[in-house]
Scaffold this motif. Sequence first.
Motif, PDB file in Angstrom:
ATOM      1  N   ARG A  66      -0.636  11.551  13.072  1.00 52.58           N
ATOM      2  CA  ARG A  66      -1.675  12.151  12.230  1.00 52.58           C
ATOM      3  C   ARG A  66      -3.057  11.731  12.736  1.00 52.58           C
ATOM      4  NH1 ARG A  66       0.173   8.344   7.336  1.00 52.58           N
ATOM      5  NH2 ARG A  66      -0.979   6.484   7.937  1.00 52.58           N
ATOM      6  N   ARG A  70       9.601  10.464   9.749  1.00 50.09           N
ATOM      7  CA  ARG A  70       8.478   9.895   9.008  1.00 50.09           C
ATOM      8  C   ARG A  70       7.552   9.106   9.953  1.00 50.09           C
ATOM      9  NH1 ARG A  70       9.008   6.406   3.982  1.00 50.09           N
ATOM     10  NH2 ARG A  70      11.142   7.109   3.809  1.00 50.09           N
ATOM     11  N   ARG A  96      -6.409   9.637   1.467  1.00 55.61           N
ATOM     12  CA  ARG A  96      -6.622   8.265   1.932  1.00 55.61           C
ATOM     13  C   ARG A  96      -7.933   7.717   1.382  1.00 55.61           C
ATOM     14  NH1 ARG A  96      -2.468   7.390   5.261  1.00 55.61           N
ATOM     15  NH2 ARG A  96      -3.218   5.259   5.424  1.00 55.61           N
ATOM     16  N   SER A 106       0.827  -1.221   0.000  1.00 57.82           N
ATOM     17  CA  SER A 106       0.000   0.000   0.000  1.00 57.82           C
ATOM     18  C   SER A 106       0.853   1.261   0.000  1.00 57.82           C
ATOM     19  CB  SER A 106      -0.968  -0.004   1.182  1.00 57.82           C
ATOM     20  OG  SER A 106      -0.267  -0.044   2.408  1.00 57.82           O
ATOM     21  N   ARG A 155       3.150   6.487  -2.562  1.00 56.95           N
ATOM     22  CA  ARG A 155       4.339   6.953  -3.275  1.00 56.95           C
ATOM     23  C   ARG A 155       4.012   7.365  -4.713  1.00 56.95           C
ATOM     24  NH1 ARG A 155       9.535   5.312  -1.152  1.00 56.95           N
ATOM     25  NH2 ARG A 155       9.254   4.451   0.927  1.00 56.95           N
ATOM     26  N   ARG A 166       0.470   0.788   6.841  1.00 55.67           N
ATOM     27  CA  ARG A 166       0.362   1.394   8.162  1.00 55.67           C
ATOM     28  C   ARG A 166      -1.008   1.141   8.786  1.00 55.67           C
ATOM     29  NH1 ARG A 166       4.372   2.181   5.838  1.00 55.67           N
ATOM     30  NH2 ARG A 166       6.059   3.657   6.204  1.00 55.67           N
ATOM     31  N   ASP A 167      -2.027   1.029   7.911  1.00 54.82           N
ATOM     32  CA  ASP A 167      -3.407   0.934   8.404  1.00 54.82           C
ATOM     33  C   ASP A 167      -4.153  -0.244   7.790  1.00 54.82           C
ATOM     34  OD1 ASP A 167      -3.508   1.859   5.798  1.00 54.82           O
ATOM     35  OD2 ASP A 167      -5.185   3.231   6.175  1.00 54.82           O
ATOM     36  N   MET A 168      -3.425  -1.261   7.362  1.00 56.83           N
ATOM     37  CA  MET A 168      -4.073  -2.411   6.720  1.00 56.83           C
ATOM     38  C   MET A 168      -5.000  -3.134   7.707  1.00 56.83           C
ATOM     39  SD  MET A 168      -2.999  -2.371   3.573  1.00 56.83           S
ATOM     40  CE  MET A 168      -3.260  -0.634   3.815  1.00 56.83           C
ATOM     41  N   SER A 183       4.745  10.440   2.694  1.00 61.18           N
ATOM     42  CA  SER A 183       4.400  10.548   4.107  1.00 61.18           C
ATOM     43  C   SER A 183       3.608  11.831   4.381  1.00 61.18           C
ATOM     44  CB  SER A 183       5.684  10.508   4.940  1.00 61.18           C
ATOM     45  OG  SER A 183       5.434  10.878   6.267  1.00 61.18           O
ATOM     46  N   ASP A 223       3.637   9.678  10.841  1.00 57.52           N
ATOM     47  CA  ASP A 223       2.657   8.606  10.620  1.00 57.52           C
ATOM     48  C   ASP A 223       1.899   8.254  11.905  1.00 57.52           C
ATOM     49  OD1 ASP A 223       3.484   8.494   7.981  1.00 57.52           O
ATOM     50  OD2 ASP A 223       4.649   6.646   8.201  1.00 57.52           O
ATOM     51  N   SER A 229       0.031  11.572   2.721  1.00 58.37           N
ATOM     52  CA  SER A 229      -0.821  10.506   3.262  1.00 58.37           C
ATOM     53  C   SER A 229      -1.555  10.954   4.527  1.00 58.37           C
ATOM     54  CB  SER A 229       0.004   9.255   3.545  1.00 58.37           C
ATOM     55  OG  SER A 229       0.886   9.481   4.622  1.00 58.37           O
TER      56      SER A 229
END
Length: 218
Positions: free
Chosen positions: A182, A175, A104, A34, A39, A125-127, A95, A179, A98
């Motif tokens: 946020r 970074r 998102r 993801s 990116r 990060r949020d899967m 970063s 992350d 996002s």
Amino acid sequence: ADIPVITIDGPTASGKGTLSASVAAQLGWHTLDSGSLYRVTALAARRAGVSADDEQGLAATARAMQLRFEGVRVLLAGEDVSDELRDEAVGMMASRISAWPAVRAALYDLQCGFRQLPGLVADGRDMGTVIFPDAGLKIFLTATAAARAERRLNQLIAKGISASLDDLRADLEARDERDRTRATAPLRPAEDALRLDNSQLGIEASVQQVVAWWNARQ
Ligand code: C5P
């Protein structure tokens, strides 16, 4: 929801990509990287002159991208941009952008579409928290900042790029901080995630651990 998913979330350079590719290879499943979607959105925005502050412009860019995935290669409007996506500058812009909720949201359906039989290993990060909250196995992968910076350095050296260990470590800590703090989909373990610290663990042992956890749940 009949299609099995394993999620692997964690900070920058924790080895998520390598682990998820290896687990997927062992199970014969698909993968979703993801981070590459954030990116490629960053790259498309940079090329179109869309500012990292322009939330709606970025979301529109994300929705309009002509993407194709060929194995691990990512094609943007027919051009293979896979190598460019690995640039630190692109990662840093990814970063930043996002953090925007509209960005998102614009990438949500695209990510869900990767859930295909016989199964999916999704890393990011949020899967486990946002995209696949019903995943059958959720991993939160960590490693010390020192171990992660050293891995990043070795990856760069292998590509013939020189870099400073201290700079890399400062970059990845910055970074991670962004992350984690946020408001939308921050980096954090899902409540039902299993933690795996691979600072001392080789890739093969990590793969076997994840597959053993998966098999134990079937
Ligand atoms: O994992 P990778 O370094 O390729 O991700 C690039 C950036 O994209 C991360 O720093 C993070 O801010 C963002 N990202 C995200 N959610 C994901 C995957 C990546 O916010 N699921």
